[in-house]
Structures are given as structure tokens and as C-alpha cells.
Design a protein around this motif. Structure first.
Motif, PDB file in Angstrom:
ATOM      1  N   ALA A  34     -12.715  -8.662  -9.224  1.00 30.66           N
ATOM      2  CA  ALA A  34     -14.106  -8.358  -9.553  1.00 30.66           C
ATOM      3  C   ALA A  34     -14.821  -7.960  -8.257  1.00 30.66           C
ATOM      4  O   ALA A  34     -14.619  -8.565  -7.203  1.00 30.66           O
ATOM      5  CB  ALA A  34     -14.774  -9.562 -10.187  1.00 30.66           C
ATOM      6  N   PHE A  35     -15.656  -6.936  -8.349  1.00 32.77           N
ATOM      7  CA  PHE A  35     -16.246  -6.369  -7.141  1.00 32.77           C
ATOM      8  C   PHE A  35     -17.234  -7.307  -6.453  1.00 32.77           C
ATOM      9  O   PHE A  35     -17.210  -7.446  -5.243  1.00 32.77           O
ATOM     10  CB  PHE A  35     -16.924  -5.035  -7.487  1.00 32.77           C
ATOM     11  N   PHE A  36     -18.105  -7.949  -7.208  1.00 32.28           N
ATOM     12  CA  PHE A  36     -19.137  -8.797  -6.595  1.00 32.28           C
ATOM     13  C   PHE A  36     -18.982 -10.271  -6.923  1.00 32.28           C
ATOM     14  O   PHE A  36     -19.941 -11.024  -6.888  1.00 32.28           O
ATOM     15  CB  PHE A  36     -20.540  -8.321  -7.013  1.00 32.28           C
ATOM     16  N   SER A  37     -17.780 -10.721  -7.218  1.00 30.05           N
ATOM     17  CA  SER A  37     -17.551 -12.132  -7.518  1.00 30.05           C
ATOM     18  C   SER A  37     -17.778 -12.966  -6.260  1.00 30.05           C
ATOM     19  O   SER A  37     -17.229 -12.682  -5.207  1.00 30.05           O
ATOM     20  CB  SER A  37     -16.118 -12.325  -8.013  1.00 30.05           C
ATOM     21  N   THR A  38     -18.604 -14.003  -6.376  1.00 28.73           N
ATOM     22  CA  THR A  38     -18.844 -14.864  -5.211  1.00 28.73           C
ATOM     23  C   THR A  38     -17.812 -15.975  -5.101  1.00 28.73           C
ATOM     24  O   THR A  38     -17.725 -16.633  -4.064  1.00 28.73           O
ATOM     25  CB  THR A  38     -20.250 -15.488  -5.255  1.00 28.73           C
ATOM     26  N   SER A  39     -17.011 -16.173  -6.145  1.00 23.77           N
ATOM     27  CA  SER A  39     -15.957 -17.184  -6.068  1.00 23.77           C
ATOM     28  C   SER A  39     -14.666 -16.591  -5.530  1.00 23.77           C
ATOM     29  O   SER A  39     -13.924 -17.248  -4.816  1.00 23.77           O
ATOM     30  CB  SER A  39     -15.719 -17.834  -7.430  1.00 23.77           C
ATOM     31  N   GLY A  40     -14.368 -15.344  -5.862  1.00 24.83           N
ATOM     32  CA  GLY A  40     -13.193 -14.660  -5.336  1.00 24.83           C
ATOM     33  C   GLY A  40     -11.889 -15.180  -5.895  1.00 24.83           C
ATOM     34  O   GLY A  40     -11.842 -16.190  -6.595  1.00 24.83           O
ATOM     35  N   GLU A  41     -10.834 -14.468  -5.597  1.00 26.34           N
ATOM     36  CA  GLU A  41      -9.466 -14.823  -5.980  1.00 26.34           C
ATOM     37  C   GLU A  41      -8.619 -14.906  -4.718  1.00 26.34           C
ATOM     38  O   GLU A  41      -8.924 -14.273  -3.713  1.00 26.34           O
ATOM     39  CB  GLU A  41      -8.886 -13.762  -6.919  1.00 26.34           C
ATOM     40  N   GLN A  42      -7.528 -15.641  -4.792  1.00 23.32           N
ATOM     41  CA  GLN A  42      -6.628 -15.793  -3.639  1.00 23.32           C
ATOM     42  C   GLN A  42      -5.818 -14.518  -3.416  1.00 23.32           C
ATOM     43  O   GLN A  42      -5.187 -14.013  -4.340  1.00 23.32           O
ATOM     44  CB  GLN A  42      -5.674 -16.957  -3.867  1.00 23.32           C
ATOM     45  N   VAL A  43      -5.857 -14.024  -2.196  1.00 21.59           N
ATOM     46  CA  VAL A  43      -5.045 -12.886  -1.774  1.00 21.59           C
ATOM     47  C   VAL A  43      -4.519 -13.208  -0.382  1.00 21.59           C
ATOM     48  O   VAL A  43      -5.296 -13.361   0.559  1.00 21.59           O
ATOM     49  CB  VAL A  43      -5.868 -11.571  -1.728  1.00 21.59           C
ATOM     50  N   ALA A  44      -3.218 -13.353  -0.272  1.00 24.70           N
ATOM     51  CA  ALA A  44      -2.577 -13.634   1.022  1.00 24.70           C
ATOM     52  C   ALA A  44      -3.176 -14.864   1.707  1.00 24.70           C
ATOM     53  O   ALA A  44      -3.379 -14.884   2.913  1.00 24.70           O
ATOM     54  CB  ALA A  44      -2.654 -12.424   1.936  1.00 24.70           C
ATOM     55  N   GLY A  45      -3.499 -15.878   0.937  1.00 27.96           N
ATOM     56  CA  GLY A  45      -4.005 -17.124   1.493  1.00 27.96           C
ATOM     57  C   GLY A  45      -5.497 -17.161   1.747  1.00 27.96           C
ATOM     58  O   GLY A  45      -6.029 -18.182   2.177  1.00 27.96           O
ATOM     59  N   LEU A  46      -6.191 -16.066   1.493  1.00 28.33           N
ATOM     60  CA  LEU A  46      -7.636 -16.005   1.682  1.00 28.33           C
ATOM     61  C   LEU A  46      -8.289 -15.640   0.360  1.00 28.33           C
ATOM     62  O   LEU A  46      -7.656 -15.004  -0.491  1.00 28.33           O
ATOM     63  CB  LEU A  46      -7.997 -14.949   2.736  1.00 28.33           C
ATOM     64  N   THR A  47      -9.551 -16.005   0.187  1.00 31.75           N
ATOM     65  CA  THR A  47     -10.260 -15.554  -1.005  1.00 31.75           C
ATOM     66  C   THR A  47     -10.791 -14.155  -0.756  1.00 31.75           C
ATOM     67  O   THR A  47     -11.142 -13.796   0.373  1.00 31.75           O
ATOM     68  CB  THR A  47     -11.430 -16.492  -1.368  1.00 31.75           C
ATOM     69  N   SER A  48     -10.812 -13.373  -1.803  1.00 32.92           N
ATOM     70  CA  SER A  48     -11.268 -11.994  -1.679  1.00 32.92           C
ATOM     71  C   SER A  48     -11.890 -11.544  -2.982  1.00 32.92           C
ATOM     72  O   SER A  48     -11.674 -12.135  -4.035  1.00 32.92           O
ATOM     73  CB  SER A  48     -10.096 -11.076  -1.303  1.00 32.92           C
ATOM     74  N   ASN A  49     -12.668 -10.507  -2.902  1.00 33.11           N
ATOM     75  CA  ASN A  49     -13.168  -9.802  -4.070  1.00 33.11           C
ATOM     76  C   ASN A  49     -13.060  -8.307  -3.774  1.00 33.11           C
ATOM     77  O   ASN A  49     -12.580  -7.910  -2.697  1.00 33.11           O
ATOM     78  CB  ASN A  49     -14.605 -10.234  -4.421  1.00 33.11           C
ATOM     79  N   GLY A  50     -13.472  -7.473  -4.696  1.00 32.08           N
ATOM     80  CA  GLY A  50     -13.347  -6.034  -4.503  1.00 32.08           C
ATOM     81  C   GLY A  50     -14.122  -5.529  -3.301  1.00 32.08           C
ATOM     82  O   GLY A  50     -13.653  -4.654  -2.561  1.00 32.08           O
ATOM     83  N   LEU A  51     -15.299  -6.092  -3.080  1.00 27.52           N
ATOM     84  CA  LEU A  51     -16.116  -5.660  -1.944  1.00 27.52           C
ATOM     85  C   LEU A  51     -15.448  -6.000  -0.617  1.00 27.52           C
ATOM     86  O   LEU A  51     -15.388  -5.160   0.291  1.00 27.52           O
ATOM     87  CB  LEU A  51     -17.505  -6.299  -2.028  1.00 27.52           C
ATOM     88  N   LEU A  52     -14.920  -7.218  -0.493  1.00 22.76           N
ATOM     89  CA  LEU A  52     -14.227  -7.597   0.743  1.00 22.76           C
ATOM     90  C   LEU A  52     -12.990  -6.728   0.952  1.00 22.76           C
ATOM     91  O   LEU A  52     -12.671  -6.358   2.084  1.00 22.76           O
ATOM     92  CB  LEU A  52     -13.852  -9.078   0.728  1.00 22.76           C
ATOM     93  N   SER A  53     -12.308  -6.386  -0.132  1.00 23.12           N
ATOM     94  CA  SER A  53     -11.141  -5.509  -0.010  1.00 23.12           C
ATOM     95  C   SER A  53     -11.543  -4.136   0.529  1.00 23.12           C
ATOM     96  O   SER A  53     -10.878  -3.592   1.406  1.00 23.12           O
ATOM     97  CB  SER A  53     -10.452  -5.356  -1.365  1.00 23.12           C
TER      98      SER A  53
END
Length: 177
Positions: free
Chosen positions: A41-60
């Protein structure tokens, strides 16, 4: 101050700047691509785990854009890569502080958590160190272009301070008797 005249293209420092920017850029590119591939999700403030870090579409996307800047710096090389490394490293450290303040708030648009903050600090220091290598120190070698630029009067007189040798002491000619 134009270092293009001071730093030869094949100077060993240019390789350090280039390799540092390239390695860090590739690591960020992989992280950003993994986040986009997961369809976060682009603006999720909870994020999902990616490579041990939380991320969302914007951070990506921010990671991919930052990676592109570092990789362009690596391709250009030289002092441009050094300056890009210093600026991006500083921005990473500042981002760590800002996102530390925004943890657990609705303004946490990049879905940062403590591991992300630690990563931001560590990556920022690594990138900045690659950029400052051989450029910021009190003990630069005499053939270093930054040392020569800071000491033009001494650098112009090779007899006063030969490359690789110690500084002459007053009253000693340096000749064997």
C-alpha cells in the motif's frame, strides 16, 4: 574551488567514491524493488516487512530514487560521486532523526519502525564515510589533491616538501654528510 583540475580521473580516491556510491545504490535499489514487487500500500503507516525492514510503496519509491542518484554518482565518479555520497549520507542521518520523532504517529508516511531508523543511521554513516574518505582528515597524504588545495604554498614548492617524504625541519638541509 574547482577540483576537476586537482583530482586526476584515475586517482585512487575516485574509485573509492565510485564503489561506495554503487554498492549503496544497488542495496537501496534492491530494497525498493522488493517493496514494489510485493505490491505494498502506498501510504500505509504500518507497512509490511521487506528484507527485515518495514516498508510501504512510498518508501520503496524513495529508495529507488535515492538509489538512482547514487548510481548516477557512481557512473560520473570523481568528486561528483564524493559530493553526492556526502549529501545523501547526511540526508539519511537526518531522515533517521525525523522519522524517529514521527514513530507511532499518523505522520509516519514512510512506515518507519526502530529497525528502519537504525538502518537509516547506519546507511547514512556508511555512504557519508565513502564520500569523505581521503577528503576529510587532518593526516592526508602529501599527494592528496585536497591536501594540495588546502596548502597551495607548500604544494607549489616541491623542494620544501617532497612527495612521500617528511616535512623539512628548520636548519636541517636533509642532505647526508
Amino acid at each position: 574551488m574547482d577540483f576537476r583540475d586537482e583530482l586526476p580521473v584515475d586517482h585512487r580516491l575516485a574509485n573509492v567514491y565510485r564503489i561506495g556510491a554503487g554498492l549503496c545504490g544497488v542495496a537501496l535499489l534492491v530494497f525498493g524493488c522488493l517493496g514494489l514487487a510485493d505490491g505494498l500500500a502506498f501510504f500505509s503507516t504500518s507497512g509490511e516487512q521487506v528484507a527485515g525492514l518495514t516498508s510501504n510503496g512510498l518508501l520503496s519509491l524513495v529508495s529507488i530514487a535515492t538509489a538512482a542518484v547514487l548510481i548516477v554518482g557512481a557512473v560520473i565518479g570523481g568528486n561528483t560521486a564524493s559530493t553526492i555520497n556526502i549529501v545523501v549520507g547526511t540526508l539519511f542521518v537526518l531522515s533517521g532523526f525525523v522519522n524517529l520523532a514521527l514513530l507511532d504517529s499518523g505522520a509516519n508516511l514512510l512506515a518507519f519502525r526502530i529497525p528502519n531508523v537504525v538502518f537509516s543511521f547506519a546507511m547514512g554513516l556508511v555512504i557519508a564515510t565513502f564520500g569523505m574518505y581521503g577528503r576529510v582528515s587532518s593526516k592526508l597524504p602529501l599527494d592528496n589533491p585536497y591536501w594540495r588545495h588546502r596548502h597551495p604554498e607548500t604544494a607549489r614548492t616541491p623542494a620544501a616538501r617532497p612527495l612521500g617524504g617528511p616535512a623539512p625541519r628548520p636548519g636541517i638541509t636533509g642532505q647526508a654528510r
